[in-house]
Write an enzyme that holds these catalytic residues in place. Structure first.
Site, PDB file in Angstrom:
ATOM      1  N   HIS A 133      -8.595   3.653   8.295  1.00 37.05           N
ATOM      2  CA  HIS A 133      -9.149   2.408   7.790  1.00 37.05           C
ATOM      3  C   HIS A 133     -10.575   2.174   8.275  1.00 37.05           C
ATOM      4  O   HIS A 133     -11.373   1.569   7.552  1.00 37.05           O
ATOM      5  CB  HIS A 133      -8.269   1.220   8.206  1.00 37.05           C
ATOM      6  CG  HIS A 133      -7.091   1.010   7.307  1.00 37.05           C
ATOM      7  ND1 HIS A 133      -5.866   1.592   7.536  1.00 37.05           N
ATOM      8  CD2 HIS A 133      -6.955   0.285   6.166  1.00 37.05           C
ATOM      9  CE1 HIS A 133      -5.021   1.226   6.570  1.00 37.05           C
ATOM     10  NE2 HIS A 133      -5.660   0.436   5.733  1.00 37.05           N
TER      11      HIS A 133
ATOM     12  N   ASN B 223       0.836  -1.194   0.000  1.00 35.73           N
ATOM     13  CA  ASN B 223       0.000   0.000   0.000  1.00 35.73           C
ATOM     14  C   ASN B 223       0.882   1.258   0.000  1.00 35.73           C
ATOM     15  O   ASN B 223       0.771   2.128   0.876  1.00 35.73           O
ATOM     16  CB  ASN B 223      -0.949   0.001   1.201  1.00 35.73           C
ATOM     17  CG  ASN B 223      -2.205   0.812   0.950  1.00 35.73           C
ATOM     18  OD1 ASN B 223      -2.323   1.498  -0.061  1.00 35.73           O
ATOM     19  ND2 ASN B 223      -3.143   0.760   1.888  1.00 35.73           N
TER      20      ASN B 223
END
Length: 483
Positions: free
Chosen positions: A369, A338
């Site tokens: 998140h 990521n």
């Protein structure tokens, strides 16, 4: 499994989730075709930047509405509110207001989606695009603040390079936030790079940064992204195949199955954890590689040329699979997984935090998140893992640099420890809920948590003794000079 109340609810969730995944893949494949058309027929050589901005925005809005229906209004509302802040807020506070509003709105959507309206884990999951938009809003706000509100000597080299000297127009802002290339799966890119791409300066800018003309070439080339796109499509297809086989065959619930835990040994549970976590990766490989290919197909993502003269299209890549699977340190793993989110966290938090940058960065990542407890188990554990790995590398690595056989053994050992520690850390991220996370960690005796604490205590005491010994020797030297 742990969030559904009965079999009927689980069945509906699976059907809706599969439908959402089909919509997502269909839109991304359509975006891939549109990206090729965008590069060929709306080329900046014969199309104005305003037309390119408008087309990218309109298609992005269409994809968002098609995939998420009226839920997509959350994305548009946040973008409009943030543009209001961008155009009216005073420069000294523009980054603070933008960060608080974007992260606050995202968090409220996370809470309402999961705990109030019970939208489901992935069903109607508009939070994915909202997370990408949040990254872009905060990235742009900090870069405008750096460019207008701070002195050049106060900036790092990277901040100075990315700083923006003027507020964007409404069309530029909407295009950057909502363009069809990144509306569904990202990645987040820098505003300067995106505008250079729209205006047709992107590739030339990167070639000039690589001093192409100083290598004896009179003209700047026009590298084609077709080869890079085909390579990434191949990786995408392999990832899809692995997802349809491994991920279905080794679901995460196996590692917390009570019968499996009761019948297996500690080493068996550890090995199976590694297998299950490996099986959970292909879906990320698929989504991120496809998103990267879409941007490349449009001519965006050129990163420069290497010493051999090979052109690279990795500016927007979100992962480096080889470095992930061969990582010999926790840091190396995180830097290649990521990637664009890691860069965002570094630019808006780690580089700007006055104290405890590592802890604050992991906590921001958890909040970004979502609000599932598993995210916080993962990222809080990640703090200790990072600090322990950093301490071990600093205090021990130099003993194993040579001879070569010793270095190879060290690399193999650190690879094994890194892969197992990552699996241990990210398992709650996959499990999401508290109950299965506790079951898993109890079955593994919390061994990584305990090892991290022991390593940090032991190496901190060693460092303290070393400092005291060095100070004592320095004092002795001063006494001798005085005598």
């Amino acid at each position: 499994i742990y969030l559904s109340r009965n079999v009927g609810q689980r069945s509906c969730l699976v059907v809706e989730e599969e439908g959402d995944q089909v919509n997502f893949v269909a839109c991304q494949l359509l975006a891939l075709l549109a990206a090729f058309w965008f590069r060929l027929y709306l080329n900046p050589s014969h199309t104005s930047s305003g037309v390119r901005h408008a087309f990218a925005t309109i298609f992005g809005v269409y994809f968002a509405v098609f995939c998420f229906g009226w839920y997509s209004i959350h994305i548009f509302v946040l973008v409009i509110i943030s543009y209001g802040i961008m155009s009216t807020a005073n420069i000294p506070n523009i980054h603070r207001y933008s960060f608080i509003v974007a992260m606050g709105y995202l968090t409220l959507c996370h809470i309402s989606r999961i705990y109030i309206f019970h939208y489901g884990i992935l069903t109607t999951d508009f939070s994915g695009p909202l997370m990408i938009v949040t990254q872009k809003i905060t990235t742009l706000a900090f870069q405008v603040h750096d460019g207008i509100g701070r002195k050049a000597e106060e900036l790092t080299a990277e901040q100075s390079q990315l700083a923006i000297k003027a507020r964007p127009s409404l069309l530029e802002y909407l295009s950057y936030q909502l363009n069809f290339l990144s509306i569904l799966a990202g990645p987040c890119s820098n505003y300067k790079d995106y505008v250079a791409f729209i205006e047709g300066r992107h590739v030339q800018m990167k070639l000039l940064e690589a001093n192409w003309k100083q290598r004896g070439h009179e003209r700047l080339p026009d590298p084609s992204p077709v080869g890079a796109v085909l390579q990434k499509l191949f990786i995408m297809l392999v990832s899809l195949l692995l997802f349809l086989t491994l991920t279905k065959k080794f679901p995460a619930r196996y590692i917390v199955d009570k019968q499996f835990i009761a019948k297996s040994s500690f080493l068996q549970r550890l090995c199976f954890l590694y297998i299950v976590m490996q099986a959970s990766k292909p879906k990320y490989y698929f989504a991120w590689t496809l998103a990267d290919a879409i941007n490349n197909a449009a001519g965006y993502g050129f990163s420069g040329v290497d010493e051999k003269g090979n052109f690279h299209w990795s500016l927007l890549s979100n992962l480096n699979i080889r470095n992930i699977e061969m990582a010999t340190s926790f840091k190396m793993y995180l830097e290649n997984w990521n990637i664009q989110t890691t860069a965002w966290l570094k630019r808006v938090c780690y580089d700007r935090a006055a104290q405890y940058p590592t802890a604050l960065t992991f906590l921001l990542s958890a909040l970004w998140h979502g609000v599932y407890p598993g995210y916080y188990f993962t990222f809080i554990t990640g703090i200790f893992m990072t600090l322990a790995a950093r301490a071990v590398r600093k205090n021990c690595r130099h003993f194993f640099i040579s001879p070569k056989p010793l270095k190879i053994c060290y690399d193999v050992a650190t690879w094994l420890v890194t892969q197992l520690s990552v699996c241990y850390t990210v398992a709650p991220f996959v499990l999401l809920a508290v109950e299965p996370t506790i079951i898993l960690y109890k079955s593994l005796y919390f061994h990584m948590h305990i090892l991290c604490v022991l390593v940090l205590l032991a190496l901190s005491l060693r460092s303290q003794k070393h400092s005291e010994r060095k100070q004592s020797m320095d004092n002795c030297g001063i006494d001798k000079k005085l005598k």
